[in-house]
Enzyme design. Structure first.
Site, PDB file in Angstrom:
ATOM      1  N   SER A   1      27.018  19.887  37.674  1.00  0.00           N
ATOM      2  CA  SER A   1      25.654  18.895  37.587  1.00  0.00           C
ATOM      3  C   SER A   1      24.713  19.321  36.310  1.00  0.00           C
ATOM      4  CB  SER A   1      25.041  19.000  38.836  1.00  0.00           C
ATOM      5  OG  SER A   1      23.920  17.938  38.896  1.00  0.00           O
TER       6      SER A   1
ATOM      7  N   ASP B   1      30.123   9.598  44.142  1.00  0.00           N
ATOM      8  CA  ASP B   1      29.426  10.808  43.667  1.00  0.00           C
ATOM      9  C   ASP B   1      27.905  10.619  44.376  1.00  0.00           C
ATOM     10  OD1 ASP B   1      28.842  13.147  41.705  1.00  0.00           O
ATOM     11  OD2 ASP B   1      26.982  12.290  42.024  1.00  0.00           O
TER      12      ASP B   1
ATOM     13  N   HIS C   1      28.348  14.051  45.711  1.00  0.00           N
ATOM     14  CA  HIS C   1      28.021  15.136  44.615  1.00  0.00           C
ATOM     15  C   HIS C   1      28.028  16.743  45.109  1.00  0.00           C
ATOM     16  CE1 HIS C   1      26.350  16.127  40.816  1.00  0.00           C
ATOM     17  NE2 HIS C   1      25.137  16.680  41.498  1.00  0.00           N
TER      18      HIS C   1
END
Length: 305
Positions: free
Chosen positions: A114, A231, A286
């Protein structure tokens, strides 16, 4: 007598073959042991609001697949501290990574999740003598972020995506990490002029060190870009593959982006020499990328050698 001699010779040959097979077997074991000791260290960099404990399972996956691997999850700027400006964070991460690389002459792997993927890329640009072998970007907004996610609503509850630029593209906003890679396609001039991070590492804005940064980045052998359509945080999800919106919010893929075509920071060169791998996985949220075993085996494990 002749029959007896022939039988003895056959038995002797069989014993020699068995001994040879045993020796070969021992050789395989020794070779396997040597390779286990030879795996490059893996350095993990967390994302926004994360810390080392979120990566225990990923670390376990790596050690089970490649026994003996040193896995280090950097415990810096974690949780709420992850909101600090990215250039400030990079100073601390740079010192930590340099220390690990100094004791790893064969090189290291960077596995970055990320927001951490942007931190790692800035490290690759700004460290002139790094020995990073593979850079694995795990669901990271490499081309920027532009979307209403739960993170955004928590940070800016009254400012949905169409208004976030007002907060981000000024001196105050640039003190919040997410603003460093907020890329509003409807206010591109402001983004290029006022954002102090992403336009620089993507070579979208000229600066004196651009060529040096490009040379540093191209020291890596492999760039692995991992992302997927489910995601629900990285927006658009194609940003994890260096794709992004145009002014009408249509997706422009990596190879049609100006920074690719102009090869501003080395992405086209790396791709041209076979150094870029795109890995797309459906059905992964995610927060689950670093604990999904299929993602690990299909997108991460092959490059940690």
């Amino acid at each position: 007598m002749r029959v007896f001699v022939m039988m003895m010779m056959m038995m002797l040959m069989m014993m020699m073959m068995m001994l040879l097979m045993l020796l070969v077997g021992v050789g395989v074991v020794v070779l396997g042991s040597g390779r286990a000791k030879g795996y490059r260290p893996v350095v993990i960099v967390h994302g926004i609001f994360d810390g080392p404990k979120q990566f225990r399972m990923l670390s376990r996956f790596i050690k089970q697949a490649h026994p003996g691997t040193e896995v280090v999850t950097l415990a810096l700027y974690d949780y709420m501290s992850s909101l600090r400006p990215l250039w400030q964070q990079i100073g601390g991460f740079s010192r930590a990574l340099t220390s690990i690389m100094s004791r790893s002459p064969a090189g290291v792997h960077l596995l970055c999740y990320s927001q951490g993927g942007l931190i790692c890329r800035a490290l690759l640009h700004t460290l002139p003598h790094h020995n990073v072998h593979s850079f694995i970007s795990l669901s990271s907004p490499q081309a920027g972020q532009y979307g209403d996610t739960h993170y955004l609503r928590w940070l800016f509850p009254e400012r949905l995506k169409r208004n976030v630029f007002r907060m981000c593209y000024n001196n105050f906003g640039q003190k919040i990490s997410i603003c460093d890679y907020w890329n509003d396609p409807h206010h591109r001039a402001r983004y290029l002029a006022r954002s102090s991070f992403l336009p620089l590492i993507n070579a979208e804005r000229h600066h004196a060190l651009a060529q040096h940064w490009k040379e540093n980045f191209l020291r890596i052998r492999k760039l692995v870009l991992i992302g997927g359509p489910d995601d629900d945080v990285i927006t658009p999800w194609q940003s994890s593959h260096f794709g992004f919106y145009d002014g009408q919010e249509n997706i422009v893929d990596m190879r049609n982006q100006d920074y690719y075509k102009e090869d501003g920071f080395g992405l086209k060169t790396l791709d041209g020499r076979g150094g870029v791998e795109l890995c797309q996985c459906s059905g992964v949220k995610h927060v689950a990328w670093h604990s999904n075993y299929s993602v690990f085996t299909g997108c991460i494990k092959p490059w940690l050698t």
